[in-house]
Design a protein around this motif. Structure first.
Motif, mmCIF file in Angstrom:
data_model
loop_
_atom_site.group_PDB
_atom_site.id
_atom_site.type_symbol
_atom_site.label_atom_id
_atom_site.label_comp_id
_atom_site.label_asym_id
_atom_site.label_seq_id
_atom_site.Cartn_x
_atom_site.Cartn_y
_atom_site.Cartn_z
ATOM 1 N N ARG A 1 7.279 11.276 8.148
ATOM 2 C CA ARG A 1 7.428 9.784 8.241
ATOM 3 C C ARG A 1 5.997 9.293 8.630
ATOM 4 N N VAL A 2 5.310 8.645 7.733
ATOM 5 C CA VAL A 2 3.906 8.131 7.692
ATOM 6 C C VAL A 2 4.036 6.705 8.300
ATOM 7 N N VAL A 3 3.224 6.355 9.490
ATOM 8 C CA VAL A 3 3.184 4.961 9.736
ATOM 9 C C VAL A 3 1.779 4.611 9.693
ATOM 10 N N ALA A 4 1.424 3.373 8.984
ATOM 11 C CA ALA A 4 0.208 3.175 8.899
ATOM 12 C C ALA A 4 -0.193 1.459 9.373
ATOM 13 N N PRO A 5 -0.632 1.394 10.378
ATOM 14 C CA PRO A 5 -0.784 -0.133 10.945
ATOM 15 C C PRO A 5 -2.157 -0.461 10.277
ATOM 16 N N ALA A 6 -2.239 -1.728 9.837
ATOM 17 C CA ALA A 6 -3.375 -2.512 9.900
ATOM 18 C C ALA A 6 -4.059 -2.681 11.234
ATOM 19 N N VAL B 1 0.644 -6.296 11.016
ATOM 20 C CA VAL B 1 1.187 -5.608 9.745
ATOM 21 C C VAL B 1 1.127 -4.215 9.706
ATOM 22 N N TRP B 2 2.136 -3.426 9.293
ATOM 23 C CA TRP B 2 2.028 -2.206 8.961
ATOM 24 C C TRP B 2 2.914 -1.672 8.004
ATOM 25 N N TRP B 3 2.731 -0.355 7.505
ATOM 26 C CA TRP B 3 3.443 0.154 6.494
ATOM 27 C C TRP B 3 4.078 1.495 6.801
ATOM 28 N N SER B 4 5.174 1.984 6.447
ATOM 29 C CA SER B 4 5.708 3.274 6.651
ATOM 30 C C SER B 4 6.551 3.836 5.250
ATOM 31 N N ALA B 5 6.541 5.107 5.228
ATOM 32 C CA ALA B 5 7.133 5.609 4.155
ATOM 33 C C ALA B 5 7.563 7.133 4.523
ATOM 34 N N PRO C 1 0.855 -1.084 0.111
ATOM 35 C CA PRO C 1 -0.073 0.116 0.079
ATOM 36 C C PRO C 1 0.865 1.221 0.039
ATOM 37 N N VAL C 2 1.999 1.462 0.625
ATOM 38 C CA VAL C 2 2.687 2.654 0.822
ATOM 39 C C VAL C 2 4.089 2.226 1.584
ATOM 40 N N GLY C 3 5.267 2.706 0.658
ATOM 41 C CA GLY C 3 6.447 2.385 1.380
ATOM 42 C C GLY C 3 7.003 1.089 1.553
ATOM 43 N N ARG C 4 7.449 0.729 2.772
ATOM 44 C CA ARG C 4 7.812 -0.541 3.146
ATOM 45 C C ARG C 4 6.884 -1.324 4.001
ATOM 46 N N ARG C 5 6.540 -2.476 3.831
ATOM 47 C CA ARG C 5 5.737 -3.656 4.576
ATOM 48 C C ARG C 5 6.556 -3.973 5.989
ATOM 49 N N HIS C 6 5.853 -3.960 7.065
ATOM 50 C CA HIS C 6 6.668 -4.663 8.165
ATOM 51 C C HIS C 6 5.435 -5.688 8.800
ATOM 52 N N GLN C 7 6.153 -6.401 9.682
ATOM 53 C CA GLN C 7 5.272 -7.625 10.365
ATOM 54 C C GLN C 7 6.172 -7.647 11.623
ATOM 55 N N GLN D 1 -2.446 6.362 -2.294
ATOM 56 C CA GLN D 1 -1.881 7.522 -2.848
ATOM 57 C C GLN D 1 -1.788 8.845 -1.771
ATOM 58 N N ALA D 2 -2.804 9.115 -0.865
ATOM 59 C CA ALA D 2 -2.847 9.752 -0.061
ATOM 60 C C ALA D 2 -1.500 9.949 0.714
ATOM 61 N N LEU D 3 -1.367 8.780 1.295
ATOM 62 C CA LEU D 3 -0.238 8.614 2.451
ATOM 63 C C LEU D 3 1.205 8.965 1.714
ATOM 64 N N GLU D 4 1.228 8.442 0.477
ATOM 65 C CA GLU D 4 2.340 8.373 -0.108
ATOM 66 C C GLU D 4 2.698 10.134 -0.388
#
Length: 293
Positions: free
Chosen positions: A57-62, A21-25, A6-12, A46-49
Motif C-alpha cells: 500500500r503505497v502512500v505518497a504525500p506531496a 495533498v497525497w496519493w495512495s494505491a 499521479p497514482v491511485g486515489r488523491r486525498h486532501q 509508473q514506479a509507484l503503481e
C-alpha cells in the motif's frame, strides 16, 4: 496524465491549518514514499503503481511547497521541519507505525531526519540517490563539501541528468512539466528546498541510525551527475556495513526505468513486511548486485 492523478486515489486534508495533498494505491503493508526536489508524486507514477501492484500500500504525500501542498512556515523550512511535518502526516492518518520509508534525493534527506528524530515512525529506510552524504569531491586538504559546489555546476549536471537521450520520451515531459508547475506555483519554496538539499550534511544522523541498528538500504544509479560518487561513499562510511544496490542509471533512474526500481525494491524488502509469500522474480540479490536498466 490520467484523471485519477499521479497514482491511485488523491486525498486532501490539513496539517496545522495548511493543506496537504497525497496519493495512495494498492493493498498490503504500507510503504511511505517521499519525492525529490522540485517534483511531486506525479513524476513517479509508473514506479509507484508497479510497487503497489507487487503487494504494497503505497502512500505518497506531496511535500510542503510542492504538488498542491501548502509550504511550511519560514522557521520550519528545514530538514527537521520537513521531518516533523511527515511525522504529523502519519499521525493525522492514524497509521500503524513503524512503516517502511522510501526517499529519493531530497526526500531521502527528509527520510533520514524522520528516522533520526521520530524513531517510532520508521521500521526500515530505503535511500534512493539521497542527499546527506555532503561530500562533493576529494581535495588536497581533505574532502570538499557539497555546500562548496557552485550553483552553475549543479545546473549543468541536472540538465545532463535529464538529457532526452537518457530518459524515455514519455517520461521526460512528465518530469519537466511537474518541476515547471511547482516552480511557477511556488518559486520561493523550490529555491529554499534547493538550498537545503545543497547544504545538507546528515553524516552524524546516519551514524546514529547505524548505532541504533535501523535497517537501511541504499539504492543508487551509478551514472548520477547530480549527486556524485563521493557523496555515496560518505553515506556508506557513515552507515557502516550497509546494504547497497547499484543500477545502471542516472539520478532519476527510478522514474525512467520504473520496472528496475520495482524489481530491486521488492526484492530488497522481501525480507521484511512488504511481500507476504514467494518473491515473483526469485531470490533477493546480494549486496552491491547490479540491476540493469
Amino acid at each position: 496524465m490520467s484523471p485519477r492523478g499521479p497514482v491511485g486515489r488523491r486525498h486532501q486534508d490539513r496539517i496545522d491549518g495548511r493543506r496537504v495533498v497525497w496519493w495512495s494505491a494498492g493493498e498490503g503493508p504500507m510503504v511511505l514514499f517521499l519525492h525529490g526536489w522540485a517534483l511531486s508524486p506525479a513524476s513517479y507514477r509508473q514506479a509507484l503503481e508497479q510497487v503497489a501492484e507487487r503487494g504494497a500500500r503505497v502512500v505518497a504525500p506531496a511535500l510542503p511547497g510542492f504538488g498542491g501542498s501548502d509550504e511550511l512556515p519560514a522557521a520550519e523550512t528545514t530538514l527537521e521541519g520537513y521531518a516533523r511535518w511527515v511525522a504529523r502526516f502519519l499521525e493525522m492518518r492514524d497509521e500503524s507505525m513503524p512503516v517502511t520509508v522510501v526517499g529519493h534525493s531530497f526526500g531521502g534527506g527528509v527520510a533520514v531526519r524522520l528516522a533520526h528524530d521520530a524513531p517510532q515512525a520508521v521500521a526500515r529506510l530505503v535511500l534512493v540517490n539521497s542527499i546527506g552524504g555532503a561530500v562533493w569531491a576529494a581535495g588536497p586538504d581533505g574532502p570538499r563539501l557539497m555546500a562548496e559546489r557552485p550553483w552553475w555546476d549543479w545546473g549543468l549536471h541536472l540538465r545532463a541528468d535529464l538529457d532526452p537521450g537518457r530518459a524515455p520520451g514519455r517520461v521526460l515531459p512528465v518530469i519537466v512539466s511537474d518541476a515547471a508547475t511547482n516552480a511557477l506555483r511556488n518559486p520561493l519554496a523550490v529555491w529554499k528546498v534547493a538550498e537545503i538539499a545543497r547544504t545538507a550534511d546528515l553524516r552524524a544522523e546516519l551514524e546514529e541510525l547505524r548505532r541504533r541498528g535501523l535497517p537501511v538500504v541504499v539504492l543508487w544509479g551509478r551514472q548520477d551527475r547530480v549527486i556524485p560518487q563521493a557523496s555515496l561513499a560518505a553515506l556508506r562510511l557513515a552507515l557502516g556495513d550497509v546494504d547497497v544496490r547499484t543500477v545502471e542509471g542516472s539520478h532519476s533512474w527510478l522514474m525512467t526505468d520504473p520496472s528496475a526500481f520495482t524489481e530491486i525494491l521488492t526484492n530488497v524488502l522481501a525480507r521484511g513486511p512488504l511481500i507476504d509469500g514467494p518473491i515473483p522474480d526469485g531470490e533477493p540479490p546480494t549486496a552491491d548486485d547490479t540491476v540493469p536498466s
